[in-house]
Design an enzyme around this catalytic site. Sequence first.
Site, PDB file in Angstrom:
ATOM      1  N   TYR A  90       0.846  -1.199   0.000  1.00 32.68           N
ATOM      2  CA  TYR A  90       0.000   0.000   0.000  1.00 32.68           C
ATOM      3  C   TYR A  90       0.880   1.247   0.000  1.00 32.68           C
ATOM      4  O   TYR A  90       0.571   2.228  -0.677  1.00 32.68           O
ATOM      5  CB  TYR A  90      -0.927   0.005   1.218  1.00 32.68           C
ATOM      6  CG  TYR A  90      -1.940  -1.101   1.184  1.00 32.68           C
ATOM      7  CD1 TYR A  90      -3.105  -0.996   0.419  1.00 32.68           C
ATOM      8  CD2 TYR A  90      -1.759  -2.271   1.919  1.00 32.68           C
ATOM      9  CE1 TYR A  90      -4.042  -2.015   0.377  1.00 32.68           C
ATOM     10  CE2 TYR A  90      -2.697  -3.300   1.883  1.00 32.68           C
ATOM     11  CZ  TYR A  90      -3.823  -3.164   1.120  1.00 32.68           C
ATOM     12  OH  TYR A  90      -4.738  -4.177   1.068  1.00 32.68           O
ATOM     13  N   CYS A  98      -6.044  -5.506  -8.064  1.00 32.18           N
ATOM     14  CA  CYS A  98      -5.938  -5.214  -6.634  1.00 32.18           C
ATOM     15  C   CYS A  98      -5.296  -6.357  -5.855  1.00 32.18           C
ATOM     16  O   CYS A  98      -4.702  -6.130  -4.803  1.00 32.18           O
ATOM     17  CB  CYS A  98      -7.311  -4.939  -6.044  1.00 32.18           C
ATOM     18  SG  CYS A  98      -8.081  -3.459  -6.682  1.00 32.18           S
TER      19      CYS A  98
END
Length: 99
Positions: A23, A54
């Site tokens: 992230y 993702c």
Amino acid sequence: MSEFDESVYAAVRKIPRGRVATYAQVAAMVGNPRCCRAVGNALHRNPYFGDVPCHRVVNAKGCLAAKFVFGGDGVQAEMLRAEGVEAVGGRVDLKKYGM
């Protein structure tokens, strides 16, 4: 969809098959290295499932997302395995598979 969300989706599309990014790495790619949580929120809202990979985003320790995110326990690991990325115990080796 916000401009920030779109920038996150564009960044995640750049993660190559067979690799993962954290992230924090995605946050840095969009120009705001302190917005890791906002990256996670944007990915949780991803309207482009199948186009924005993702499943290639993991936390700073290489841990996979909670089981509900991809529709069940082990789904993210299966998606990564199909690309040649091995997750052992719910974790990816970032030295081996990281960008």
